[in-house]
Design a protein around this motif. Sequence first.
Motif, mmCIF file in Angstrom:
data_model
loop_
_atom_site.group_PDB
_atom_site.id
_atom_site.type_symbol
_atom_site.label_atom_id
_atom_site.label_comp_id
_atom_site.label_asym_id
_atom_site.label_seq_id
_atom_site.Cartn_x
_atom_site.Cartn_y
_atom_site.Cartn_z
ATOM 1 N N GLN A 1 -2.343 9.692 50.287
ATOM 2 C CA GLN A 1 -2.338 10.832 48.926
ATOM 3 C C GLN A 1 -0.967 10.192 48.278
ATOM 4 O O GLN A 1 0.053 9.809 48.978
ATOM 5 C CB GLN A 1 -1.845 12.047 49.783
ATOM 6 C CG GLN A 1 -3.357 12.563 50.496
ATOM 7 C CD GLN A 1 -2.971 13.881 50.992
ATOM 8 O OE1 GLN A 1 -2.855 14.858 50.372
ATOM 9 N NE2 GLN A 1 -3.031 14.197 52.297
ATOM 10 N N ASN B 1 -1.051 11.762 56.062
ATOM 11 C CA ASN B 1 -1.034 10.689 55.011
ATOM 12 C C ASN B 1 -0.611 9.271 55.207
ATOM 13 O O ASN B 1 0.356 9.316 55.800
ATOM 14 C CB ASN B 1 -0.171 11.327 54.046
ATOM 15 C CG ASN B 1 -0.040 10.741 52.541
ATOM 16 O OD1 ASN B 1 -0.642 9.713 52.527
ATOM 17 N ND2 ASN B 1 0.618 11.238 51.591
ATOM 18 N N ASN C 1 -6.419 7.136 46.186
ATOM 19 C CA ASN C 1 -5.998 8.494 46.694
ATOM 20 C C ASN C 1 -7.463 9.235 47.312
ATOM 21 O O ASN C 1 -8.288 9.375 46.434
ATOM 22 C CB ASN C 1 -4.961 9.168 46.108
ATOM 23 C CG ASN C 1 -3.716 8.582 45.674
ATOM 24 O OD1 ASN C 1 -2.686 8.351 46.628
ATOM 25 N ND2 ASN C 1 -3.379 7.822 44.418
#
Length: 437
Positions: A63, A101, A69
């Motif tokens: 992200q 992430n 992403n």
Amino acid sequence: MTGRRRTRSTFLPGLLTRHARNGVLSAGTAVACASLLAGCGVVPGTTGDVGDDTITVMTWAPQDTKATNKPGMPAFAQAYARWINASGGINGRKLNVLTCNDHNDSVDAAKCARRAAKENAVAVVGSYSQYADSFFPSLEGAGIPYIGGYGITNAEFTSPLSYPVNGGQPALLAGLGSALADCGPVALIRPDTIAGDQLPPLLDSGLKAGGHRASTDQRAAEDATEYDGQAERALGTTTRGAVDDGCVVPALGDRNSTFMDSFRRAREDYPEVRTATVLGSVDQTVIDATGGASGPYEGSYITGWYPVASDPRWDGMKRVIREQAFGDNRIDPADAGVQTTWIAYTVFRQIVESLGDGEVSADTVAEALDDGLKVSTGGLTPALRWQFQDKLAAVGFPRLVNANVTLQVVRDGRLVSARKGFVDTTKTLQDADVNYY
């Protein structure tokens, strides 16, 4: 509710029989395991630190990066947990979803895997990362299954602890190549990365199956801000001396839109060409943003793993979004990552249900799958069942159990089915020159 977490050797994938998994190891294997894994003991198998009635899993994805992403995947995983817990959990057990992430970074990908082990996750479910070589060692060391990864890396189709729900990039590109066999010259624009290096022979396997020569392989930076030079080169390659319209195939993930901006400006100076790509690089949102019916994707073939987003088989996923994530713009029901996460959690739910009132741990989850559990995804994929050596083991994909793709086309600015049902790419992949990956 605790149990001993199985630790699998990364040196002997597939060689441990069921007897070995249950503790009857040969003397040599036992010594090797003892020396490699000294210090491992009994660990909580179900709960992490959140209570004995809770099952902990993890979902990760990149992200806020300059490349690909997938924020909708962890966001949907959390929505799914809220939805399942609102109806009493799975077999009465609450579902706790950890998210991470990986920042499209090998170090952070490894950190996510180590965190999953530290917090006693029983599985990593519906995740995306390019850095399998960084995260799989930690998962394999802790015995944590990887269920329904996005299919972006080769290791997802080789690791004995991976349980993919789709055919990944191999199936998408093989299917796309078959669909483009009537094109003139074909140019593939793909990331200059290790994952990108796997793409040309897969596309070429489909082209070859249709009697077409290999594509021109164009490497490109996956985080570039413009692709003017790449677009010019692709157009030159596919139009020079061609009798039939050439085909340009960008496979740059989130950077496909950037490439198409450059391509749209450059194509005015060249003869007509067609475009094609794979789902994940293009979805309906991208088609709308690039002009819809008047944009560069009109008429493009796009291969996907699943039925189009308007298919009623997605109604269950859409209900979860509507009830638990309405207004969360990270979650797009047409996004292949969100769809994969829904299917992965559908699989995980059936695994837990199959265990009844028994222990839910990384060990029991993986063993249920290894013992031949067959799961249904409501027609979004074939029924799934994993064996270590499956049909595509001979070409380096022993864990690839679903080689089906769907062929879609952009018609009047909408992504619709180009062919009814699924296309099985197993035979095409069996003939592909990918043994060295």
